[in-house]
Scaffold this motif. Structure first.
Motif, PDB file in Angstrom:
ATOM      1  N   GLU A   1      79.795  84.275  62.185  1.00 38.76           N
ATOM      2  CA  GLU A   1      78.614  84.709  61.435  1.00 38.76           C
ATOM      3  C   GLU A   1      77.337  84.355  62.185  1.00 38.76           C
ATOM      4  O   GLU A   1      76.401  85.164  62.273  1.00 38.76           O
ATOM      5  CB  GLU A   1      78.608  84.060  60.051  1.00 38.76           C
ATOM      6  CG  GLU A   1      79.674  84.601  59.108  1.00 38.76           C
ATOM      7  CD  GLU A   1      79.601  83.944  57.735  1.00 38.76           C
ATOM      8  OE1 GLU A   1      78.630  83.186  57.496  1.00 38.76           O
ATOM      9  OE2 GLU A   1      80.500  84.175  56.918  1.00 38.76           O
ATOM     10  N   LEU A   2      77.297  83.146  62.762  1.00 37.56           N
ATOM     11  CA  LEU A   2      76.122  82.742  63.533  1.00 37.56           C
ATOM     12  C   LEU A   2      75.946  83.618  64.776  1.00 37.56           C
ATOM     13  O   LEU A   2      74.822  83.998  65.129  1.00 37.56           O
ATOM     14  CB  LEU A   2      76.238  81.276  63.937  1.00 37.56           C
ATOM     15  CG  LEU A   2      76.149  80.245  62.802  1.00 37.56           C
ATOM     16  CD1 LEU A   2      76.350  78.836  63.346  1.00 37.56           C
ATOM     17  CD2 LEU A   2      74.804  80.337  62.086  1.00 37.56           C
TER      18      LEU A   2
ATOM     19  N   ALA B   1      76.977  86.688  65.092  1.00 38.34           N
ATOM     20  CA  ALA B   1      76.574  88.027  64.644  1.00 38.34           C
ATOM     21  C   ALA B   1      75.082  88.072  64.339  1.00 38.34           C
ATOM     22  O   ALA B   1      74.413  89.081  64.612  1.00 38.34           O
ATOM     23  CB  ALA B   1      77.396  88.432  63.425  1.00 38.34           C
ATOM     24  N   ARG B   2      74.554  86.994  63.774  1.00 41.35           N
ATOM     25  CA  ARG B   2      73.117  86.953  63.474  1.00 41.35           C
ATOM     26  C   ARG B   2      72.275  87.061  64.749  1.00 41.35           C
ATOM     27  O   ARG B   2      71.185  87.633  64.735  1.00 41.35           O
ATOM     28  CB  ARG B   2      72.767  85.645  62.760  1.00 41.35           C
ATOM     29  CG  ARG B   2      73.323  85.545  61.344  1.00 41.35           C
ATOM     30  CD  ARG B   2      72.960  84.189  60.761  1.00 41.35           C
ATOM     31  NE  ARG B   2      73.714  83.922  59.541  1.00 41.35           N
ATOM     32  CZ  ARG B   2      73.711  82.745  58.905  1.00 41.35           C
ATOM     33  NH1 ARG B   2      72.971  81.744  59.402  1.00 41.35           N
ATOM     34  NH2 ARG B   2      74.421  82.568  57.818  1.00 41.35           N
ATOM     35  N   GLU B   3      72.801  86.508  65.847  1.00 43.39           N
ATOM     36  CA  GLU B   3      72.089  86.562  67.119  1.00 43.39           C
ATOM     37  C   GLU B   3      72.413  87.840  67.895  1.00 43.39           C
ATOM     38  O   GLU B   3      71.885  88.058  68.986  1.00 43.39           O
ATOM     39  CB  GLU B   3      72.465  85.347  67.991  1.00 43.39           C
ATOM     40  CG  GLU B   3      72.130  83.999  67.386  1.00 43.39           C
ATOM     41  CD  GLU B   3      70.651  83.689  67.460  1.00 43.39           C
ATOM     42  OE1 GLU B   3      69.945  84.349  68.246  1.00 43.39           O
ATOM     43  OE2 GLU B   3      70.204  82.779  66.723  1.00 43.39           O
ATOM     44  N   ASP B   4      73.303  88.666  67.331  1.00 43.68           N
ATOM     45  CA  ASP B   4      73.765  89.888  68.000  1.00 43.68           C
ATOM     46  C   ASP B   4      74.399  89.550  69.352  1.00 43.68           C
ATOM     47  O   ASP B   4      74.187  90.241  70.348  1.00 43.68           O
ATOM     48  CB  ASP B   4      72.617  90.881  68.183  1.00 43.68           C
ATOM     49  CG  ASP B   4      73.128  92.288  68.503  1.00 43.68           C
ATOM     50  OD1 ASP B   4      74.287  92.589  68.146  1.00 43.68           O
ATOM     51  OD2 ASP B   4      72.378  93.074  69.114  1.00 43.68           O
TER      52      ASP B   4
ATOM     53  N   ASN C   1      85.182  86.399  70.032  1.00 46.61           N
ATOM     54  CA  ASN C   1      84.957  86.973  68.706  1.00 46.61           C
ATOM     55  C   ASN C   1      86.174  86.835  67.795  1.00 46.61           C
ATOM     56  O   ASN C   1      86.664  85.724  67.577  1.00 46.61           O
ATOM     57  CB  ASN C   1      84.507  88.425  68.848  1.00 46.61           C
ATOM     58  CG  ASN C   1      83.185  88.527  69.591  1.00 46.61           C
ATOM     59  OD1 ASN C   1      82.339  87.636  69.497  1.00 46.61           O
ATOM     60  ND2 ASN C   1      82.986  89.593  70.342  1.00 46.61           N
TER      61      ASN C   1
END
Length: 214
Positions: free
Chosen positions: A79-80, A82-85, A51
């Motif tokens: 960012e990608l 984070a979108r996938e958690d 991260n």
């Protein structure tokens, strides 16, 4: 880990530094003491970067399903993720550019620890068990020795078979070879000779190992 002597030494250094600061009229700084303590007592190690620890200008990104997402900045990759958690994990830091993957890092570490524990559990340590024979051994004792050797072999261990020659027995080493041959034949269903019988001083030694399943 520091020894008790080392701990006392660093403790003494900390106390002396604190007294020196007070005597010089300077303001006591807890942050300074914390940094000094950390450097003395904590053994640093390089962990896998995840991260926000990843700050490369460029990296090659692999998606959670193993698909190639191309080369991009660390911020874009975060960012990608984070979108996938999920987490961004650097898996090949020496590559140019470094390779990162989007994954559930906590789940990955848990499964890795589970696999390592299972591997240690299934690991079998091979021991070498010794069976001692004598030239005048009777049939009952001989069969008992054979059964013990087979038990060791079935457990996956190796067996060292030894004969100690005493007095004039040294002049009849051929009897020792014959006895070793009998012992090998009695165990041949489960064991194979890894080192054939050899006379070393007054001892004759032979090694048996479990037969290969190939």
């Amino acid at each position: 880990m520091l020894s008790p002597v080392g701990c006392r030494l660093y403790g003494s250094i900390l106390i002396n530094l604190f007294i020196l600061v007070l005597l010089c009229g300077r303001i006591f700084c807890p942050h300074f003491i914390f940094i000094f303590y950390w450097r003395c007592f904590i053994i640093s190690k390089q962990d896998i970067q995840i991260n926000e620890e990843i700050r490369d200008d460029e990296l090659r990104l692999i998606g959670p399903n193993g698909d190639q997402l191309g080369i991009m900045s660390a911020s874009a990759a975060l960012e990608l993720a984070a979108r996938e958690d999920l987490d961004l994990v650097k898996i090949a830091p020496q590559a140019k550019p470094p390779v990162c993957k989007i994954m559930d890092y906590g789940k990955y570490k848990f499964e890795q620890a589970k696999r390592e524990k299972e591997a240690r559990k299934n690991q079998h340590t091979i021991d070498v068990k010794e069976i001692r024979l004598s030239l005048n051994i009777d049939t009952h004792d001989f069969n008992t020795k054979v059964n013990n050797a087979i038990k060791f072999i079935k457990h996956g261990d190796k067996v060292k078979v030894s004969i100690r020659f005493r007095g004039r027995e040294m002049g009849h080493s051929e009897f020792g070879y014959d006895l070793m041959e009998r012992f090998t034949e009695a165990c041949q269903e489960f064991a194979a000779v890894s080192k054939p019988a050899k006379l070393e001083g007054r001892n004759m030694l032979m090694f048996l190992a479990p037969k290969s399943n190939k």
